[in-house]
Design a protein around this motif. Structure first.
Motif, PDB file in Angstrom:
ATOM      1  N   ALA A  16       0.197   4.326  -4.200  1.00  0.00           N
ATOM      2  CA  ALA A  16       0.193   2.952  -4.682  1.00  0.00           C
ATOM      3  C   ALA A  16      -1.235   2.559  -5.049  1.00  0.00           C
ATOM      4  O   ALA A  16      -2.197   3.015  -4.434  1.00  0.00           O
ATOM      5  N   THR A  17      -1.331   1.710  -6.032  1.00  0.00           N
ATOM      6  CA  THR A  17      -2.634   1.160  -6.392  1.00  0.00           C
ATOM      7  C   THR A  17      -2.985   0.088  -5.361  1.00  0.00           C
ATOM      8  O   THR A  17      -2.157  -0.335  -4.558  1.00  0.00           O
ATOM      9  N   GLN A  60      -1.306  -4.344  -1.864  1.00  0.00           N
ATOM     10  CA  GLN A  60      -1.449  -5.737  -1.441  1.00  0.00           C
ATOM     11  C   GLN A  60      -0.142  -6.506  -1.618  1.00  0.00           C
ATOM     12  O   GLN A  60       0.225  -7.316  -0.781  1.00  0.00           O
ATOM     13  N   ALA A  61       0.593  -6.227  -2.687  1.00  0.00           N
ATOM     14  CA  ALA A  61       1.888  -6.876  -2.898  1.00  0.00           C
ATOM     15  C   ALA A  61       2.856  -6.505  -1.772  1.00  0.00           C
ATOM     16  O   ALA A  61       3.602  -7.361  -1.277  1.00  0.00           O
ATOM     17  N   LEU A  62       2.846  -5.264  -1.344  1.00  0.00           N
ATOM     18  CA  LEU A  62       3.692  -4.830  -0.235  1.00  0.00           C
ATOM     19  C   LEU A  62       3.284  -5.531   1.049  1.00  0.00           C
ATOM     20  O   LEU A  62       4.139  -6.028   1.791  1.00  0.00           O
ATOM     21  N   MET A  63       2.003  -5.600   1.317  1.00  0.00           N
ATOM     22  CA  MET A  63       1.524  -6.269   2.522  1.00  0.00           C
ATOM     23  C   MET A  63       1.904  -7.747   2.514  1.00  0.00           C
ATOM     24  O   MET A  63       2.293  -8.303   3.542  1.00  0.00           O
ATOM     25  N   ASP A  64       1.829  -8.382   1.358  1.00  0.00           N
ATOM     26  CA  ASP A  64       2.219  -9.790   1.245  1.00  0.00           C
ATOM     27  C   ASP A  64       3.695  -9.983   1.559  1.00  0.00           C
ATOM     28  O   ASP A  64       4.091 -10.999   2.134  1.00  0.00           O
ATOM     29  N   LEU A  65       4.531  -9.004   1.195  1.00  0.00           N
ATOM     30  CA  LEU A  65       5.960  -9.082   1.508  1.00  0.00           C
ATOM     31  C   LEU A  65       6.235  -8.865   2.992  1.00  0.00           C
ATOM     32  O   LEU A  65       7.161  -9.438   3.555  1.00  0.00           O
ATOM     33  N   LEU A  66       5.414  -8.043   3.643  1.00  0.00           N
ATOM     34  CA  LEU A  66       5.659  -7.690   5.041  1.00  0.00           C
ATOM     35  C   LEU A  66       5.059  -8.672   6.036  1.00  0.00           C
ATOM     36  O   LEU A  66       5.507  -8.737   7.179  1.00  0.00           O
TER      37      LEU A  66
END
Length: 65
Positions: free
Chosen positions: A30-31, A36-42
């Motif tokens: 992942a870039t 960061q988008a994944l972390m924001d979802l989690l």
């Protein structure tokens, strides 16, 4: 060439292929933006989920009744 019997060569090749297949399923590239988008979802606080609450309140089918 490999100084192995045909059986050993085939078994080693099969194990290597299986290992690569499993590794491919556990490694995600992942870039920084995607990460960061994944972390924001989690990271947001959990929300009430009545369906999960109901599911976890039931006994598992394999538990004694």
């Amino acid at each position: 060439m490999a100084h192995k019997s045909l059986t050993d060569f085939i078994l080693d090749s099969a194990c290597l292929a299986a290992e690569q297949t499993l590794l491919d399923q556990r490694l995600f590239m992942a870039t920084g933006t995607q990460y960061q988008a994944l972390m924001d979802l989690l990271e947001p606080p959990e929300q009430s989920n009545e369906g999960l609450r109901d599911l976890f309140s039931r006994k598992a089918p394999w538990e004694a009744k």
